[in-house]
Design an enzyme around this catalytic site. Structure first.
Site, PDB file in Angstrom:
ATOM      1  N   TYR A 135      47.898  33.202  -2.785  1.00 52.95           N
ATOM      2  CA  TYR A 135      47.790  32.660  -3.912  1.00 52.95           C
ATOM      3  C   TYR A 135      48.236  33.561  -5.060  1.00 52.95           C
ATOM      4  O   TYR A 135      47.986  33.377  -6.106  1.00 52.95           O
ATOM      5  CB  TYR A 135      46.338  32.283  -4.201  1.00 52.95           C
ATOM      6  CG  TYR A 135      45.730  31.133  -3.332  1.00 52.95           C
ATOM      7  CD1 TYR A 135      45.564  29.805  -3.920  1.00 52.95           C
ATOM      8  CD2 TYR A 135      45.444  31.352  -2.130  1.00 52.95           C
ATOM      9  CE1 TYR A 135      44.864  28.867  -2.970  1.00 52.95           C
ATOM     10  CE2 TYR A 135      44.922  30.210  -1.153  1.00 52.95           C
ATOM     11  CZ  TYR A 135      44.713  28.974  -1.855  1.00 52.95           C
ATOM     12  OH  TYR A 135      44.259  28.040  -0.957  1.00 52.95           O
ATOM     13  N   LYS A 185      42.948  34.438  11.591  1.00 50.35           N
ATOM     14  CA  LYS A 185      44.071  34.114  12.380  1.00 50.35           C
ATOM     15  C   LYS A 185      44.836  35.156  12.864  1.00 50.35           C
ATOM     16  O   LYS A 185      45.882  35.512  12.788  1.00 50.35           O
ATOM     17  CB  LYS A 185      45.118  33.278  11.816  1.00 50.35           C
ATOM     18  CG  LYS A 185      45.826  32.589  12.699  1.00 50.35           C
ATOM     19  CD  LYS A 185      45.434  31.533  13.558  1.00 50.35           C
ATOM     20  CE  LYS A 185      46.103  31.003  14.536  1.00 50.35           C
ATOM     21  NZ  LYS A 185      45.655  30.280  15.705  1.00 50.35           N
ATOM     22  N   ASP A 218      41.584  27.966  13.555  1.00 47.18           N
ATOM     23  CA  ASP A 218      41.677  26.751  14.131  1.00 47.18           C
ATOM     24  C   ASP A 218      40.416  26.181  15.040  1.00 47.18           C
ATOM     25  O   ASP A 218      39.963  25.186  14.810  1.00 47.18           O
ATOM     26  CB  ASP A 218      42.849  26.632  15.192  1.00 47.18           C
ATOM     27  CG  ASP A 218      42.872  27.862  15.686  1.00 47.18           C
ATOM     28  OD1 ASP A 218      42.440  28.863  15.850  1.00 47.18           O
ATOM     29  OD2 ASP A 218      44.179  27.889  16.447  1.00 47.18           O
ATOM     30  N   ASP A 242      39.452  28.158   1.524  1.00 43.64           N
ATOM     31  CA  ASP A 242      39.671  27.136   0.772  1.00 43.64           C
ATOM     32  C   ASP A 242      39.740  25.660   1.453  1.00 43.64           C
ATOM     33  O   ASP A 242      39.069  24.881   1.025  1.00 43.64           O
ATOM     34  CB  ASP A 242      41.083  27.414   0.037  1.00 43.64           C
ATOM     35  CG  ASP A 242      41.290  26.325  -1.348  1.00 43.64           C
ATOM     36  OD1 ASP A 242      40.425  25.234  -1.408  1.00 43.64           O
ATOM     37  OD2 ASP A 242      42.508  26.197  -1.691  1.00 43.64           O
ATOM     38  N   ASP A 246      36.624  22.764   2.259  1.00 48.34           N
ATOM     39  CA  ASP A 246      36.735  21.311   1.830  1.00 48.34           C
ATOM     40  C   ASP A 246      36.052  20.377   3.026  1.00 48.34           C
ATOM     41  O   ASP A 246      35.560  19.541   2.987  1.00 48.34           O
ATOM     42  CB  ASP A 246      38.171  20.783   1.520  1.00 48.34           C
ATOM     43  CG  ASP A 246      38.482  20.831  -0.128  1.00 48.34           C
ATOM     44  OD1 ASP A 246      37.812  21.832  -0.685  1.00 48.34           O
ATOM     45  OD2 ASP A 246      39.371  20.056  -0.269  1.00 48.34           O
TER      46      ASP A 246
END
Ligand SMILES: NC(=O)c1ccc[n+]([C@@H]2O[C@H](COP(=O)([O-])OP(=O)(O)OC[C@H]3O[C@@H](n4cnc5c(N)ncnc54)[C@H](O)[C@@H]3O)[C@@H](O)[C@H]2O)c1
Length: 355
Positions: A135, A185, A218, A242, A246
């Site tokens: 970002y 990850k 994952d 982020d 959600d």
């Protein structure tokens, strides 16, 4: 008297913020918090008319105790420059490195998973790093528009930012059920992975009472659905936090009930920015179907962070009452309108001192 900066923004932002301001007026009446409000008109309309001129995020911290933000996003600005300038500016220039996104199920009917049989099974907080990762706007394109177009979006992870957010997550876990899951990850990110893993292990040494574990992102996405009860606090980088938040919001009713708080853990004088997780929902604008609860719950988080415990408890109780009742907006299966839900919250808060 302290002041709150209110940025209604775009799309449904002004509609849900109108309900927050109604609730604030009642809170003010009942609890006398002494928080006046100043509405800042920063939005797509503002940006199209004035550009960047007048958007001074450093002045916001100087003049206000906290920011309430509606939502930003408008099809007329497809590269989202204004939102990046306003939200990104607030987060980065004010060093709001910690983003809390709590997900708590308040009535079983709002969880779409048939194997969740108790509201207590969904009660977690995603703690998201808020200033770095992909970002930061570092990158570039080569041969753009040609068949050989190459695009680079660089993920930035500093030890300083990782330390701040991991420490905040341990502090939070210590005050809750004492379980913290690092999500990354690192099996595919040989540069950022060891930084996150190493700092997590080092900081964990100061929190022996907190049980730690680790999941690749994952697997975490799957586990949130398979067994949400295993999570208490999750800490993750900006991108994974982020996305996971959600996803997690759906366990408790979706984006209409997903609040957030962004703050600088070292700044005691500025409480931070409080905003719903959702965006400007252009599909809902003007329909009266937007759920204002996510913004009301963000407001409630602000009251808590400002130390206004009684007011915070009253708003939380009002939200519980609404979510356990049947006057709900369409995202939760009801037919109520945005203003109906705001009114209901106001009435519940106003009843507080009479109960
Ligand atoms: N922090 C922010 O301000 C923020 C966050 C995400 C997206 N955005 C922006 O918002 C715009 C729309 O993005 P999007 O459609 O991907 O995400 P969105 O969150 O606006 O909408 C996603 C879905 O959730 C629903 N939804 C969202 N808020 C709701 C509410 N309060 N009540 C009921 N349903 C609700 C919408 O109807 C839509 O179906 C884009 O411009 C995007 O950049 C802004």
């Amino acid at each position: 008297m302290s002041s709150l900066a209110v940025i209604p923004g775009d799309g449904i932002g002004p509609e849900v913020m109108a309900e927050v301001l109604k609730v604030h007026a009642v809170v003010e009446d009942v609890f006398g918090t002494g928080l006046k409000t100043e509405v800042l008109p920063w939005s797509a309309d503002w940006f199209l008319e004035h550009g960047d001129v007048g958007i001074d995020v450093l002045a916001v911290r100087r003049d206000h105790a906290a920011v309430l933000l509606g939502a930003l996003g408008d099809a007329r600005i497809p590269d989202n420059r204004h939102a990046i300038r306003i939200i990104g500016g607030l987060r980065q220039q004010l060093e709001l490195g910690v983003n809390l996104r709590p997900v708590r199920l308040r009535a079983l009917a709002h969880c779409p998973l048939k194997h969740v049989t108790a509201v207590e099974d969904v009660d977690l907080v995603v703690v998201r790093e808020n200033t770095e990762d992909v970002y930061v706007g570092v990158g570039g394109a080569v041969r753009a528009g040609s068949p050989a177009h190459v695009a680079m979006e660089v993920g930035v992870h500093s030890r300083w930012a990782v330390d701040r957010v991991v420490t905040a997550a341990f502090e939070l876990a210590r005050s809750r059920r004492r379980r913290l899951t690092l999500v990354d990850k690192s099996n595919a990110m040989p540069s950022a992975g060891p930084l996150w893993q190493g700092r997590f292990r080092a900081i964990a040494a100061s929190y022996p009472e907190v049980e730690c574990d680790h999941l690749y992102v994952d697997a975490a996405a799957m586990e949130l659905i398979r067994n949400p009860a295993r999570f208490d606090v999750i800490v993750a980088g900006n991108l994974f936090g982020d996305i996971l938040s959600d996803e997690a919001s759906m366990l408790a009713g979706g984006l209409g009930v997903a609040p957030s708080a962004s703050y600088d853990p070292e700044d005691g004088s500025f409480a931070g920015v409080f905003e719903a997780v959702h965006g400007s929902a252009p599909d809902l604008v003007g329909t009266g179907r937007a759920n204002p609860l996510a913004s009301v719950m963000s407001y409630s988080m602000m009251l808590g962070r400002l130390g206004l415990r009684e007011a915070h408890a009253a708003v939380e109780r009002a939200v519980d009452e609404v979510l356990c009742g049947d006057l709900l907006t369409p995202d939760l299966g009801g037919t109520a309108r945005t203003g109906d839900v705001g009114d209901l919250i106001c009435r519940a808060v106003a009843r507080h001192d009479k109960d």
